[in-house]
Write a protein that holds these residues in place. Structure first.
Motif, PDB file in Angstrom:
ATOM      1  N   LYS A 145      18.652  53.673  38.272  1.00  0.00           N
ATOM      2  CA  LYS A 145      20.052  52.960  37.600  1.00  0.00           C
ATOM      3  C   LYS A 145      20.183  51.775  37.947  1.00  0.00           C
ATOM      4  O   LYS A 145      21.407  51.196  37.783  1.00  0.00           O
ATOM      5  N   LYS A 146      19.306  51.088  38.373  1.00  0.00           N
ATOM      6  CA  LYS A 146      19.320  49.558  38.693  1.00  0.00           C
ATOM      7  C   LYS A 146      20.221  49.404  39.910  1.00  0.00           C
ATOM      8  O   LYS A 146      20.966  48.093  39.925  1.00  0.00           O
ATOM      9  N   HIS A 147      20.475  50.344  40.920  1.00  0.00           N
ATOM     10  CA  HIS A 147      21.091  49.970  42.022  1.00  0.00           C
ATOM     11  C   HIS A 147      20.335  49.969  43.270  1.00  0.00           C
ATOM     12  O   HIS A 147      19.132  50.484  43.274  1.00  0.00           O
ATOM     13  N   ILE A 148      20.829  49.288  44.333  1.00  0.00           N
ATOM     14  CA  ILE A 148      19.651  49.324  45.837  1.00  0.00           C
ATOM     15  C   ILE A 148      20.981  49.913  46.610  1.00  0.00           C
ATOM     16  O   ILE A 148      22.151  49.359  46.910  1.00  0.00           O
ATOM     17  N   HIS A 149      20.451  50.823  47.430  1.00  0.00           N
ATOM     18  CA  HIS A 149      21.623  51.380  48.453  1.00  0.00           C
ATOM     19  C   HIS A 149      21.846  50.255  49.530  1.00  0.00           C
ATOM     20  O   HIS A 149      22.867  50.217  49.991  1.00  0.00           O
ATOM     21  N   ARG A 150      20.855  49.729  50.190  1.00  0.00           N
ATOM     22  CA  ARG A 150      20.882  48.809  51.352  1.00  0.00           C
ATOM     23  C   ARG A 150      21.374  49.428  52.530  1.00  0.00           C
ATOM     24  O   ARG A 150      21.459  48.610  53.472  1.00  0.00           O
TER      25      ARG A 150
END
Ligand code: ATP
Ligand code: MG
Ligand code: MG
Length: 298
Positions: A145-150
């Motif tokens: 979904k084109k996110h990064i948790h980080r």
């Protein structure tokens, strides 16, 4: 009365992080329990909601809804420190996030509990793999979904009430294509950097591979008993530089290979979550075979 008071007939304090307090709340009409996280409203906290509302996956804490209130004083005593922090901001608003209720025991406690048990048993190996596989599934979905948790670390990984792994705390999540000074600042503020990928600590531009590095450390910790703080300290820095204990590599050769690949210093050398998923599946099959062999022999 506040919205929280209208919809929920009980709010019981569950836990806090650096940015928010979480309550177990009973929805009066639905007669069901939820987790309600209360954070001081900043533009940054709205991102957490923005992200969560886009994600629906069995290994990610489910989000239901959010609303804003003038007061964050669900329980007076707990919020006094919180409101004093923001008292110079007269228009302070609070963000209430209604989420799926998870177990109060996070992965951090799971690991601590395992480490007090006497044996390095095969059950831990299987359970550890299963947990790692579920985290990887969630991370693969987040990345798709084109996110990064980080901010992947054991205390941000929860368990659903049926025992499934649920990735939580999306307070630091960003869009994959986003570069934002404010968010970097927020990262910089944070005390614990022990799981953080090396490039996330020093660089402004990094990609989704920052989620693979902490996962490698977590998978190692899931399998390997580190009984004392001293032992953990001695092993941790080495592990961060891709040097796992020799005994570990002999006991868990296949896992060792996977974990080493995740701990590459260069992000581009670390595997994608989708590749990891396949490798862990193969690992699970090997373990399965070994187990059936052992059962045949006995
Ligand atoms: P951090 O400092 O890690 O950013 P935070 O303020 O963003 O913390 P969370 O990590 O989301 O807050 O939550 C704080 C604690 O509340 C968690 O460690 C956990 O114990 C509890 N908690 C959070 N979400 C839930 C949930 N959905 N169900 C049950 N407990 C939860
Ligand atoms: Mg947290
Ligand atoms: Mg957070």
């Amino acid at each position: 009365p506040s919205k929280a008071q209208v919809y929920f007939d009980s709010m019981e304090y569950l836990g806090s992080g650096a940015f928010g307090h979480v309550y177990k709340a009973r929805h009066t009409l639905l007669e069901r329990y939820y987790a309600v996280k209360v954070v001081c409203r900043e533009e940054k906290s709205l991102r957490e909601v923005g992200t969560l509302s886009e994600l629906l996956h069995c290994n990610i804490v489910r989000y239901y809804t959010f609303w804003m209130e003038d007061s964050g004083q669900v329980i007076q005593s707990i919020f006094s420190s919180f409101s004093s922090r923001t008292s110079n901001n007269s228009s302070a608003k609070y963000l209430y996030i209604q989420m799926e209720l998870c177990d109060t025991k996070t992965l951090k406690e799971w690991i601590e509990e395992k480490n007090t048990q006497s044996l390095q048993d095969s059950k831990r190996r299987e359970e550890g793999l299963s947990i790692a596989q579920q985290i990887v599934s969630g991370v693969e979905y987040i990345h798709s979904k084109k996110h990064i948790h980080r901010d992947l670390k054991p205390e941000n990984i929860l368990f659903g009430l049926n025992g499934e792994v649920k990735i939580g705390d999306f307070g630091l999540v960003t869009r994959d294509d986003d570069d934002d000074d404010a968010l970097m600042e927020r990262t910089g503020q944070r005390g614990t950097t022990t799981y953080m990928a090396p490039e996330q600590k020093r660089e402004k531009n990094y990609d989704r591979k920052v989620d693979i590095f902490p996962l490698g450390l977590i998978y190692f910790e899931l399998l390997w008993k580190l009984s004392t703080v001293h032992e953990r300290g001695a092993v941790w820095d080495d592990a961060r530089s891709q040097k796992l204990p020799e005994e570990f590599s002999l006991t868990f050769p296949q896992e060792n290979q996977i974990i080493e690949s995740m701990l590459h210093e260069k992000p581009e050398d670390r595997p994608e979550a989708s590749k990891l998923k396949a490798e862990m599946e193969m690992c699970a099959q090997t373990l399965n075979k070994q187990n059936t062999h052992q059962e045949d022999e006995t």
